[in-house]
Design an enzyme around this catalytic site. Structure first.
Site, mmCIF file in Angstrom:
data_model
loop_
_atom_site.group_PDB
_atom_site.id
_atom_site.type_symbol
_atom_site.label_atom_id
_atom_site.label_comp_id
_atom_site.label_asym_id
_atom_site.label_seq_id
_atom_site.Cartn_x
_atom_site.Cartn_y
_atom_site.Cartn_z
ATOM 1 C CB SER A 1 -0.890 0.000 1.249
ATOM 2 O OG SER A 1 -1.641 1.183 1.295
ATOM 3 C CE LYS B 1 -1.191 7.089 0.415
ATOM 4 N NZ LYS B 1 -0.029 6.847 1.279
ATOM 5 C CG LEU C 1 -1.460 7.651 6.119
ATOM 6 C CD1 LEU C 1 -2.110 7.327 7.456
ATOM 7 C CD2 LEU C 1 -1.246 6.377 5.327
ATOM 8 C CG ASN D 1 -1.710 1.921 8.095
ATOM 9 O OD1 ASN D 1 -1.036 1.551 9.061
ATOM 10 N ND2 ASN D 1 -1.412 2.984 7.378
ATOM 11 C CB CYS E 1 -3.366 5.487 12.152
ATOM 12 S SG CYS E 1 -3.140 5.031 10.457
ATOM 13 C CE LYS F 1 1.823 -2.267 5.615
ATOM 14 N NZ LYS F 1 1.786 -1.530 4.358
ATOM 15 C CB ILE G 1 7.532 -4.469 9.049
ATOM 16 C CG1 ILE G 1 8.615 -4.138 8.007
ATOM 17 C CG2 ILE G 1 7.943 -5.597 9.909
ATOM 18 C CD1 ILE G 1 9.954 -3.691 8.619
ATOM 19 N N GLY H 1 12.530 0.040 2.305
ATOM 20 C CA GLY H 1 13.569 -0.327 1.342
ATOM 21 C C GLY H 1 14.534 -1.365 1.911
ATOM 22 N N GLY I 1 7.101 -2.982 -2.089
ATOM 23 C CA GLY I 1 6.825 -1.570 -1.873
ATOM 24 C C GLY I 1 7.793 -0.653 -2.588
ATOM 25 C CB THR I 2 10.914 0.932 -1.318
ATOM 26 O OG1 THR I 2 10.299 1.391 -0.109
ATOM 27 C CG2 THR I 2 11.970 1.916 -1.742
HETATM 28 C C1 LIG Z 1 5.675 6.425 -0.064
HETATM 29 C C2 LIG Z 1 5.081 5.371 0.820
HETATM 30 C C3 LIG Z 1 3.728 5.425 1.140
HETATM 31 C C4 LIG Z 1 3.161 4.448 1.964
HETATM 32 N N1 LIG Z 1 1.817 4.489 2.242
HETATM 33 C C5 LIG Z 1 1.237 3.502 2.997
HETATM 34 C C6 LIG Z 1 -0.170 3.482 3.234
HETATM 35 O O1 LIG Z 1 -0.939 4.319 2.741
HETATM 36 N N2 LIG Z 1 -0.672 2.497 4.032
HETATM 37 C C7 LIG Z 1 0.128 1.508 4.568
HETATM 38 O O2 LIG Z 1 -0.366 0.640 5.280
HETATM 39 N N3 LIG Z 1 1.469 1.493 4.323
HETATM 40 C C8 LIG Z 1 2.029 2.458 3.562
HETATM 41 N N4 LIG Z 1 3.378 2.418 3.308
HETATM 42 C C9 LIG Z 1 4.207 1.319 3.838
HETATM 43 C C10 LIG Z 1 4.450 0.247 2.788
HETATM 44 O O3 LIG Z 1 3.234 -0.328 2.338
HETATM 45 C C11 LIG Z 1 5.376 -0.862 3.346
HETATM 46 O O4 LIG Z 1 4.784 -1.410 4.506
HETATM 47 C C12 LIG Z 1 6.771 -0.371 3.691
HETATM 48 O O5 LIG Z 1 7.216 0.607 2.764
HETATM 49 C C13 LIG Z 1 7.799 -1.487 3.755
HETATM 50 O O6 LIG Z 1 7.927 -2.160 2.529
HETATM 51 P P1 LIG Z 1 9.062 -1.789 1.420
HETATM 52 O O7 LIG Z 1 10.382 -1.750 2.152
HETATM 53 O O8 LIG Z 1 8.970 -2.872 0.401
HETATM 54 O O9 LIG Z 1 8.703 -0.455 0.888
HETATM 55 C C14 LIG Z 1 3.974 3.390 2.490
HETATM 56 C C15 LIG Z 1 5.334 3.360 2.164
HETATM 57 C C16 LIG Z 1 5.896 4.315 1.331
HETATM 58 C C17 LIG Z 1 7.364 4.219 0.992
#
Ligand SMILES: Cc1cc2nc3c(=O)[nH]c(=O)nc-3n(C[C@H](O)[C@H](O)[C@H](O)COP(=O)(O)O)c2cc1C
Length: 304
Positions: A21, A45, A73, A127, A130, A165, A191, A217, A265-266
């Protein structure tokens, strides 16, 4: 025929690869770069009851092997999501999982109810990272009782599969995991981002306007993997692993330690087709290792 499908609380997805997300927009933005049908599921998102503008910039800063974000968010709100963002998916046959959040338990319930009445939503991811405004701003996900309360409320508001989550910003993530499962979560994902800070030494000010942000990341992968392994041993529901997955090899590590599925994600910011490459890489590994059913790989971790 090799079996790659997995079951997430009653939702069967054709392969274990989903988008994380907030890193894949509402899905359709990525259609020019990859065939969305390659995915197990799209997680969109985070959605709230009302649209939110998010934080003021700068709200993203690159850090060694990762990034810090404080997007805040930002989203179009649940109603616009249903009327504008969901319809394109009716022609693409992949499950859409809506990530939801709120400032009160009632907010979460209301968003869950609204989405449950919308055609084309296959599951909800809550999520819980929050702050609860009614409880002095304590994050729902860092307190086992609050995590229980919000998960239970969403559980009663929907018949869709519910994924809770989890945040890594706790001492023992298994306590929170057990709490949300007791409350009726069909699966857990982890996570979310790790709380971090980055300082501009020229001005001696934070790089992010919000001061702190969430780290994601490759930098977080070993922490995420350890937590997924711990949680997979502590609960009996499917665990969805994420945090720093950039390649199929990263994804395989999560599956081996017990994740039933994974999220990317990243990596989507670096290569918009990262998820499709990860699906291909997992297939290649299964073939090379003569594994006919991905279930035989999941949790096959050996520590001795
Ligand atoms: C730019 C950005 C926006 C994110 N927005 C949300 C979100 O709206 N809801 C959520 O549960 N997690 C959100 N996350 C967290 C990611 O879904 C994920 O849990 C986290 O980035 C770890 O995974 P990654 O290392 O593969 O990015 C966001 C992460 C990033 C980098």
């Amino acid at each position: 025929m090799r079996k790659t499908h997995v079951d997430i609380g009653g939702l069967t997805i054709k392969n274990p690869v989903m988008t994380a997300s907030g890193t894949f927009g509402y899905g359709e933005e990525y259609a020019p770069y990859m065939d969305l049908r390659r995915l197990g599921a799209v997680i969109v998102k985070g959605l709230s009851l009302k649209p939110q503008p998010g934080n003021y910039p700068p709200r993203i800063i690159e850090t060694p092997s990762g990034m810090l974000n404080a997007i805040g968010l930002e989203n179009v709100g649940v109603e616009r999501f249903i009327t504008e963002k969901l319809p394109p998916f009716r022609d693409i046959d992949i499950p859409v999982i809506a990530n939801i959040f709120g400032e009160t338990v009632e907010d979460y319930m209301r968003v869950a109810e609204i989405l449950s009445g919308a055609a084309g939503v296959s599951g909800l991811e809550i999520n819980i990272s929050c702050p609860n405004i009614k409880r002095g701003g304590i994050d729902f996900g860092t307190d086992p009782d609050l995590a229980y309360e919000v998960t239970h409320a969403v559980r009663t508001a929907t018949n869709l599969p519910v994924i809770a989550k989890l945040t890594p910003n706790v001492t023992d993530v298994t306590v929170i995991a057990r709490s949300v499962v007791d409350a009726g979560a069909d699966a857990v994902s982890l996570i979310n981002t790790l709380k971090g800070l980055s300082v501009d030494i020229a001005t001696r000010t934070p790089h992010l306007r919000n001061i702190t942000g969430g780290l994601s990341g490759p930098a977080v992968k070993p922490v995420a993997l350890r937590m997924v392994w711990e949680v997979a041993r502590s609960v009996s529901v499917p665990v969805i692993g994420l945090g720093g997955i950039m390649t199929a090899e990263d994804a395989l590590e999560f599956l081996i330690v017990g994740a039933t599925a994974i999220q990317v994600g990243t990596a989507n910011f670096i290569d918009p087709a990262a998820t499709a490459n990860i699906v291909d890489g997992i297939d290649r590994y299964l073939e090379e290792h003569d594994i006919d059913d991905i279930a035989d790989l999941i949790g096959s971790f050996r520590t001795a």
